[in-house]
Design an enzyme around this catalytic site. Sequence first.
Site, short mmCIF file in Angstrom:
data_model
loop_
_atom_site.label_atom_id
_atom_site.label_comp_id
_atom_site.label_asym_id
_atom_site.label_seq_id
_atom_site.Cartn_x
_atom_site.Cartn_y
_atom_site.Cartn_z
N GLY A 46 -1.41 -13.58 -20.81
CA GLY A 46 -1.02 -12.60 -21.81
C GLY A 46 -0.64 -11.30 -21.15
N GLN A 51 0.74 -2.38 -20.45
CA GLN A 51 0.48 -2.83 -19.09
C GLN A 51 1.70 -2.71 -18.19
OE1 GLN A 51 -1.53 -6.66 -20.51
NE2 GLN A 51 -2.58 -6.22 -18.57
N GLU A 138 -5.26 -8.93 -25.68
CA GLU A 138 -3.99 -8.19 -25.64
C GLU A 138 -3.90 -7.16 -26.76
OE1 GLU A 138 -2.39 -8.34 -22.94
OE2 GLU A 138 -3.40 -10.14 -22.23
#
Length: 167
Positions: A46, A51, A138
């Site tokens: 994920g 990120q 996530e």
Amino acid sequence: MALRHIVTQEDKILHKVCREQVKFDERLHQLLDDMAETLENANGVGLAAPQVGILRRVVLVIETNVEDEEDEEIIELINPVIVKTEGEQVGAEGCLSVPGEYGIVRRPSCVTVRAQDRTGNWFEYTGTGLTARCICHELDHLDGHLFTEKVERMLSDEELKKSGSED
């Protein structure tokens, strides 16, 4: 497509709340494609937009619960919201933004999420097992949280070597 740099836990962007994705255009499609390539290259399950340095509510999750002859599928979740959870699982969890560290985290065993696809259409998706864990993980990123905040305990180097998690 292009590989994007995955930021690590020291980066302040990982601790901020993401904004809603409002434009469903070529720029979003490029982000999704780049994230897919980055996720595949990093061997993760994920990846959330923060990120890769983007404060938008955009997530990719790999559906790992597939038959042996089927390919794993990447699920694109834009502006996702968990609408239902069931059960509980406790297990090891890691993060591409916290390399080399793993901990025991409690998550639902089944999660239904409502999200938009790359063209803005709403849909619901239900994940179980690792996919449910990944969805929760996530979505935490979208609100500025890392798994290390939910960990019951971190795994030692010896435990990692025994489990084969450390490569």
